[in-house]
Structure formats: C-alpha cells, structure tokens
Design an enzyme around this catalytic site. Structure first.
Site, PDB file in Angstrom:
ATOM      1  N   THR A  83      14.112  77.918  81.693  1.00  0.00           N
ATOM      2  CA  THR A  83      12.810  78.365  80.957  1.00  0.00           C
ATOM      3  C   THR A  83      13.177  78.884  79.885  1.00  0.00           C
ATOM      4  OG1 THR A  83      11.081  79.405  80.618  1.00  0.00           O
ATOM      5  CG2 THR A  83      12.724  80.325  81.912  1.00  0.00           C
ATOM      6  N   CYS A 197       9.308  74.287  75.607  1.00  0.00           N
ATOM      7  CA  CYS A 197       8.734  74.718  77.078  1.00  0.00           C
ATOM      8  C   CYS A 197       9.347  73.703  77.411  1.00  0.00           C
ATOM      9  CB  CYS A 197       7.533  74.754  77.322  1.00  0.00           C
ATOM     10  SG  CYS A 197       6.882  74.463  78.993  1.00  0.00           S
TER      11      CYS A 197
END
Length: 231
Positions: A83, A197
C-alpha cells in the site's frame, strides 16, 4: 529464489493483485510450474482504516513493525508494504528489521525518470496526496515536480478509494470522475500520472489518461520479482 514478505490486507483487493503479478512474473521467467516463495501478513483493513482516519499513526506504526518482524522471523528475505499510504511509516519499519524494505515510490520514480518525464500528477488517498512522506521522496530523492488534484478532486479520489475500490466495487461513474481529475492534472502540466494507491489500478486503465500512467502496484511487484530472482 529469495522469500518475499508481503505486508498486505490494506486492502486485500490490491494484495491479491500483488500475489498474482509476482507469481505470473516468476512463472514467465522460470517456467510454467514456477511460482514465488512468499509470506503474507494480511491485516483486517477495517482496523487499519479506522486508525488512519483517527490519525493514530503511532498505533499504525506499531502494527506495521510487528508484521515486518514476524515476516522476517518467518524467513522473508525482503519486505514489501502493499500500500502507498502505509509507507508513511516505512523508515520505522526498515529500522526494525535487518532485511531490505523495497519502497514503493522508488521503482515508480525510476521508471518515470527513465521515460524522460519530470512533472507528474499524483493520485492516491488524501494521506498520500496531502502528506509529505510520499511526495517528498519523489521530489527530494528523484527531483520530480509533483502536483496533486485540487481540494474537491482530492476528496473525490479519496472517497472512491475507501467507499468503492477497497470493497471491490468498480463503478463506471467513478472511472469517469477519475478521468476528469486526470484531465485537470494534465491541463496543469502533468506529463504523466502516478496511480499512487494500490487499488486505483483496479479502476483506471491506460486508455483513461491522455498521458502515460505509472501503476505503483505493478511496478512494486515487479521490483520484488527482480530482487527475489537475483543470484
């Protein structure tokens, strides 16, 4: 092959893409029966998301450090935080283990520089777009000029990530919203777009942008393959 340690579940939708990309890459290089030795620590993202929006970064750092140390103890020879947002605590994670942590911004920036771009638009969670831990690395280490969407567009990008993408929802209206945000970044001078992202790649395709896009999920996973296969 070196054992890859994945800190995932943030969300599992993108962690599954890491697992797929890494194993497909190893198979392509080593043959049809080959796959990557991996260890995955997968969080309950509802707990992580709650701490993120409370701003409890110390609590999140403790969780990430614990996961990294468990993966190292389990035999991992390299770590990936699956992430972008949680790279806010990448320095603390690296300091807590003796194996390398592959930072998600590095292969992305290296590929952008190799392509000859210097001004890039950054999409991600509000934390990634607004805090300095990610933009600062791109600017200070790689000399990139990084621009982010305006306030309204940042709110839209963030909402779609947390309300839809992490839940596996792919909405055409949201794709169009991202296309509009990208177009405004290009109007502001962006020569390329970073999908900063790991879930955005589920929604945004190359044809959704008038300039090249750089998918951090794929680039990070490819860097793990390269490291795992080094002699």
């Amino acid at each position: 092959m070196r054992m890859i340690g994945l800190i995932g579940g943030m969300s599992w939708e993108s962690s599954a893409e890491y697992y797929r990309i890494i194993n497909e890459g190893v198979r392509n290089q080593r043959g049809p029966t080959a796959s990557a030795p991996c260890l995955l620590w997968s969080f309950d993202f509802s707990e992580i998301e709650a701490l993120q929006h409370k701003g409890d970064w110390d609590g999140l750092t403790a969780k990430m450090v614990d996961a990294a140390q468990r993966l190292e103890a389990g035999g991992a020879k390299v770590l990936l935080i699956c992430t972008n947002t949680m790279h806010r605590m990448a320095p603390a994670v690296q300091a807590a283990v003796s194996i390398p942590l592959l930072h998600i911004a590095d292969p992305t920036a290296e590929r952008i520089k190799a392509a000859g771009f210097s001004k890039v638009g950054l999409l991600g969670t509000a934390f990634t777009m607004e805090h300095d831990f990610y933009k600062g690395r791109l600017i200070n280490k790689y000399g990139l000029d990084v621009i982010v969407p305006n306030d309204e567009d940042r709110a839209t990008v963030h909402r779609i990530i947390y309300e839809e993408l992490v839940a596996g929802r792919i909405e055409e209206a949201s794709r169009m919203a991202y296309q509009a945000v990208i177009a405004r970044l290009v109007e502001a001078g962006a020569e390329a777009i970073i999908l900063g992202c790991t879930e955005i790649m589920l929604l945004v395709r190359p044809e959704d942008s008038p300039v090249p896009i750089f998918d951090t999920t794929a680039l990070h996973a490819e860097a793990a393959i390269e490291y795992a296969l080094k002699a």
